[in-house]
Scaffold this active site. Sequence first.
Site, PDB file in Angstrom:
ATOM      1  CB  SER A 135      -0.914  -0.036   1.443  1.00  0.00           C
ATOM      2  OG  SER A 135      -1.566   1.278   1.457  1.00  0.00           O
ATOM      3  CE1 TYR A 189      -4.799  -2.322   5.036  1.00  0.00           C
ATOM      4  CE2 TYR A 189      -3.543  -0.119   4.161  1.00  0.00           C
ATOM      5  CZ  TYR A 189      -4.062  -1.241   4.088  1.00  0.00           C
ATOM      6  OH  TYR A 189      -4.359  -1.610   2.629  1.00  0.00           O
TER       7      TYR A 189
END
Length: 250
Positions: free
Chosen positions: A142, A156
């Site tokens: 990501s 995350y």
Amino acid sequence: MDQPPVVLITGASAGLGEEMARQFAALGYDLALGARRTDRLEALRERIVAEHPGRRVSVRALDVTDDAAVFAVFQQFADEWGRIDRVIVNAGLGKGAPLGTGRFDANRATAMVNFVGALAQTEAALQIFRAQGRGHLVLISSMSALRGMRRSMTTYAATKAGVAAIAEGVRSERIPGVDVSVIYPGYIRSEMNEHVTQKTRFIVDTPVGVRAMVTAIEKRKVKAYVPAWPWLPIGAALRVLPLSIVRKMV
């Protein structure tokens, strides 16, 4: 190769994984798909076969936090197809809360799926690739992995940074016949972020974002920020800007 290449995709029942399955099928790949929601996998298989007659699609229930299941399912796919040409470590979770606010359960769940689950998948994939002497390992990270993120994104982002580090470590090992790619998606609409109500800058629809991912994967890029615009320049900036500016950007 007489038979179409086989790509194994985890987290394929929704979002980026589902769309990757559809786009790889359109490119001529046979599919090995794993996810927890087998009803959605079965529906996806029916849709792909209807859209692309002749494509072969195998589906299996898979919870990536079940280590034994990861190794068993990956090997079952390899035995069924006779080989696995590409594994895309995609299954992910977007839960999270600011650290110290009493939601360790949410942060732990994200860490177990996104990092420990990715580690198990990488181990299972590389066992197969080492045995067959070739393969393409793809890990989905990501853009948030490039820097530490605040509030509910902290865990995350940390897990996705760990995923990128796994990819780099494996690539550094230079396993004969094995290519390694890490993909850093920017903001792409998916089931994971559908609950977000505020306007998100630079977000693109799922097919558009996944097309950029698939293109980078097909090129076997070592790493790719996708879509390239605007995430390539943003990625370069994120790595060097002060944290006080980064927190305003993402």
